[in-house]
Design a protein around this motif. Structure first.
Motif, PDB file in Angstrom:
ATOM      1  N   GLY A 135      38.752  76.203  41.687  1.00 50.31           N
ATOM      2  CA  GLY A 135      37.546  76.646  41.016  1.00 50.31           C
ATOM      3  C   GLY A 135      36.927  77.921  41.562  1.00 50.31           C
ATOM      4  N   GLU A 136      37.474  78.439  42.652  1.00 50.38           N
ATOM      5  CA  GLU A 136      36.907  79.655  43.220  1.00 50.38           C
ATOM      6  C   GLU A 136      37.192  80.851  42.317  1.00 50.38           C
ATOM      7  OE1 GLU A 136      37.604  80.563  47.282  1.00 50.38           O
ATOM      8  OE2 GLU A 136      37.680  78.466  47.907  1.00 50.38           O
ATOM      9  N   ARG A 137      36.226  81.774  42.256  1.00 50.07           N
ATOM     10  CA  ARG A 137      36.436  82.982  41.491  1.00 50.07           C
ATOM     11  C   ARG A 137      35.685  84.130  42.151  1.00 50.07           C
ATOM     12  NH1 ARG A 137      35.134  82.894  35.663  1.00 50.07           N
ATOM     13  NH2 ARG A 137      35.600  85.101  35.942  1.00 50.07           N
ATOM     14  N   ALA A 138      36.105  85.331  41.833  1.00 49.66           N
ATOM     15  CA  ALA A 138      35.491  86.526  42.406  1.00 49.66           C
ATOM     16  C   ALA A 138      34.586  87.183  41.369  1.00 49.66           C
ATOM     17  CB  ALA A 138      36.572  87.503  42.847  1.00 49.66           C
ATOM     18  N   ASP A 139      33.486  87.752  41.824  1.00 56.73           N
ATOM     19  CA  ASP A 139      32.552  88.431  40.931  1.00 56.73           C
ATOM     20  C   ASP A 139      32.877  89.906  40.761  1.00 56.73           C
ATOM     21  OD1 ASP A 139      31.068  86.128  40.457  1.00 56.73           O
ATOM     22  OD2 ASP A 139      29.857  86.432  42.255  1.00 56.73           O
ATOM     23  N   HIS A 140      33.710  90.459  41.661  1.00 54.16           N
ATOM     24  CA  HIS A 140      34.062  91.876  41.551  1.00 54.16           C
ATOM     25  C   HIS A 140      35.427  92.090  42.189  1.00 54.16           C
ATOM     26  CE1 HIS A 140      32.155  91.471  45.512  1.00 54.16           C
ATOM     27  NE2 HIS A 140      32.951  92.458  45.894  1.00 54.16           N
ATOM     28  N   GLY A 141      36.044  93.222  41.856  1.00 58.50           N
ATOM     29  CA  GLY A 141      37.351  93.488  42.424  1.00 58.50           C
ATOM     30  C   GLY A 141      37.833  94.892  42.137  1.00 58.50           C
ATOM     31  N   LEU A 142      38.978  95.213  42.732  1.00 57.36           N
ATOM     32  CA  LEU A 142      39.683  96.475  42.517  1.00 57.36           C
ATOM     33  C   LEU A 142      40.933  96.158  41.729  1.00 57.36           C
ATOM     34  CD1 LEU A 142      40.511  99.202  45.161  1.00 57.36           C
ATOM     35  CD2 LEU A 142      42.322  98.228  43.742  1.00 57.36           C
ATOM     36  N   VAL A 143      41.167  96.895  40.631  1.00 56.86           N
ATOM     37  CA  VAL A 143      42.322  96.601  39.774  1.00 56.86           C
ATOM     38  C   VAL A 143      43.063  97.881  39.424  1.00 56.86           C
ATOM     39  CG1 VAL A 143      41.271  94.531  38.798  1.00 56.86           C
ATOM     40  CG2 VAL A 143      40.938  96.729  37.643  1.00 56.86           C
ATOM     41  N   ARG A 144      44.372  97.751  39.268  1.00 56.96           N
ATOM     42  CA  ARG A 144      45.230  98.824  38.744  1.00 56.96           C
ATOM     43  C   ARG A 144      45.690  98.393  37.356  1.00 56.96           C
ATOM     44  NH1 ARG A 144      45.715  99.168  44.265  1.00 56.96           N
ATOM     45  NH2 ARG A 144      45.921 101.309  45.092  1.00 56.96           N
ATOM     46  N   VAL A 145      45.245  99.125  36.355  1.00 58.92           N
ATOM     47  CA  VAL A 145      45.464  98.721  34.967  1.00 58.92           C
ATOM     48  C   VAL A 145      45.828  99.929  34.112  1.00 58.92           C
ATOM     49  CG1 VAL A 145      43.936  96.704  35.039  1.00 58.92           C
ATOM     50  CG2 VAL A 145      42.985  98.968  34.519  1.00 58.92           C
ATOM     51  N   ILE A 146      46.219  99.639  32.886  1.00 55.49           N
ATOM     52  CA  ILE A 146      46.388 100.654  31.853  1.00 55.49           C
ATOM     53  C   ILE A 146      45.206 100.523  30.904  1.00 55.49           C
ATOM     54  CG2 ILE A 146      47.833 101.486  29.967  1.00 55.49           C
ATOM     55  CD1 ILE A 146      50.220 100.207  31.489  1.00 55.49           C
ATOM     56  N   ALA A 147      44.480 101.610  30.692  1.00 47.02           N
ATOM     57  CA  ALA A 147      43.261 101.586  29.888  1.00 47.02           C
ATOM     58  C   ALA A 147      43.471 102.298  28.561  1.00 47.02           C
ATOM     59  CB  ALA A 147      42.111 102.246  30.653  1.00 47.02           C
ATOM     60  N   ALA A 148      42.776 101.811  27.540  1.00 45.04           N
ATOM     61  CA  ALA A 148      42.760 102.443  26.219  1.00 45.04           C
ATOM     62  C   ALA A 148      41.365 102.259  25.634  1.00 45.04           C
ATOM     63  CB  ALA A 148      43.807 101.826  25.302  1.00 45.04           C
ATOM     64  N   GLU A 149      40.937 103.203  24.828  1.00 45.49           N
ATOM     65  CA  GLU A 149      39.645 103.058  24.169  1.00 45.49           C
ATOM     66  C   GLU A 149      39.689 101.880  23.205  1.00 45.49           C
ATOM     67  OE1 GLU A 149      37.648 107.381  23.901  1.00 45.49           O
ATOM     68  OE2 GLU A 149      39.565 107.229  22.839  1.00 45.49           O
ATOM     69  N   ASP A 150      38.573 101.130  23.140  1.00 41.51           N
ATOM     70  CA  ASP A 150      38.543  99.920  22.321  1.00 41.51           C
ATOM     71  C   ASP A 150      37.142  99.758  21.730  1.00 41.51           C
ATOM     72  OD1 ASP A 150      39.527  97.670  21.105  1.00 41.51           O
ATOM     73  OD2 ASP A 150      39.629  96.452  22.918  1.00 41.51           O
ATOM     74  N   HIS A 151      36.999  98.744  20.861  1.00 34.18           N
ATOM     75  CA  HIS A 151      35.726  98.525  20.170  1.00 34.18           C
ATOM     76  C   HIS A 151      35.513  97.025  19.994  1.00 34.18           C
ATOM     77  CE1 HIS A 151      35.619 102.832  19.241  1.00 34.18           C
ATOM     78  NE2 HIS A 151      36.890 102.695  18.932  1.00 34.18           N
ATOM     79  N   TYR A 152      35.142  96.369  21.079  1.00 34.37           N
ATOM     80  CA  TYR A 152      34.878  94.938  21.039  1.00 34.37           C
ATOM     81  C   TYR A 152      33.540  94.714  21.740  1.00 34.37           C
ATOM     82  CZ  TYR A 152      35.403  89.892  21.779  1.00 34.37           C
ATOM     83  OH  TYR A 152      35.218  88.538  21.796  1.00 34.37           O
ATOM     84  N   PHE A 153      32.526  94.359  20.977  1.00 36.23           N
ATOM     85  CA  PHE A 153      31.175  94.275  21.515  1.00 36.23           C
ATOM     86  C   PHE A 153      30.580  92.917  21.186  1.00 36.23           C
ATOM     87  CE2 PHE A 153      32.097  98.706  20.588  1.00 36.23           C
ATOM     88  CZ  PHE A 153      31.779  99.324  21.786  1.00 36.23           C
ATOM     89  N   ASN A 154      30.182  92.183  22.224  1.00 36.09           N
ATOM     90  CA  ASN A 154      29.455  90.931  22.033  1.00 36.09           C
ATOM     91  C   ASN A 154      28.808  90.533  23.350  1.00 36.09           C
ATOM     92  OD1 ASN A 154      31.593  89.993  23.568  1.00 36.09           O
ATOM     93  ND2 ASN A 154      31.954  88.178  22.311  1.00 36.09           N
TER      94      ASN A 154
END
Length: 239
Positions: A135-154
């Motif tokens: 059940g442990e989880r982190a609230d913040h982190g460092l990630v290496r990802v591939i990013a693209a512009e998106d449009h998902y808002f909620n």
């Protein structure tokens, strides 16, 4: 797109390795299983020699045998000298790819950036996505990802006049994440630069954090650490 040599390479006294030398350095690094030699072959970043050996000892089980190496030549980013080699593994169902980025140390020795090759995230993805059995989880982190512009808002990111949205994907997880920057913030302006030349996807290293009431795959982008996955060497790194 390669940064012009006048902006980067003119300030360096270190010549780039040839294709033959780049491939030799990468092959030598990936084949090594001796902890004492790790620092000669890799920029360690967040890892130690034992972690590097463990990673490559499990490489064939995880990614399959290496099928080929493709030289990518110079792909300088972040005002760093970077040479690239694409390493293609057989994989279990389809080929898997990793990027070996070579950068010189302060003595001019070209080494593989381990964190970029391993696509290191901190903490691990199961902490960030809340998938641990304990059940442990982190609230913040460092990630290496591939990013693209998106449009998902909620949820807390429902206002598209306040937030800019980006799809964030990794070869190491099945889920697609969303990252958000406040419109007009330094982070949003920096992310916008990634796509200013009509690029659709860019590798990037980010700091992210969870926001109250957001979905499990939604994060606020709090800092852009690097375009691509290679971080500048710390002042104390001379190896």
């Amino acid at each position: 797109m390669r940064i012009q040599e006048s902006r980067v390479r003119v300030v360096s006294i270190f010549p780039s390795p040839s294709e033959e030398d780049a491939l030799r350095l990468v092959k030598q690094a990936l084949a090594n299983r001796e902890p004492a030699k790790v620092a000669e072959l890799f920029h360690l970043g967040s890892a130690d020699p034992a972690a590097v050996i463990d990673f490559f000892s499990a490489a064939e089980t995880r990614d399959g045998p290496i099928e080929r190496y493709n030289w990518l030549s110079s792909i300088d980013v972040n005002d760093l000298l970077v040479e690239g080699v694409l390493v293609v593994f057989k994989g279990k169902e389809k080929p898997k790819e990793r990027l070996a980025f070579l950068t010189p140390d302060r003595q001019g020795n070209w080494k593989v950036d381990f964190d970029a090759f391993a696509r290191t995230v901190s903490p691990a993805w199961d902490y960030l996505l809340g998938k641990r059995a304990d059940g442990e989880r982190a609230d913040h982190g460092l990630v290496r990802v591939i990013a693209a512009e998106d449009h998902y808002f909620n949820g807390p990111f429902r206002d598209d006049a306040e937030w800019a949205c980006y799809a964030l994907v990794s070869h190491d997880i099945d889920e697609m994440l969303r990252g958000y920057c406040r419109v007009g913030s330094p982070e949003q302006l920096e992310m916008a630069k990634l796509f200013s030349n009509e690029e659709r996807m860019r590798r990037v290293t980010l700091e992210i954090r969870k926001v109250e009431d957001a979905e499990a795959r939604q994060f606020e982008i709090t800092r852009i650490l690097a375009i691509d996955w290679v971080l500048p060497q710390s002042d104390g790194e001379n190896s």
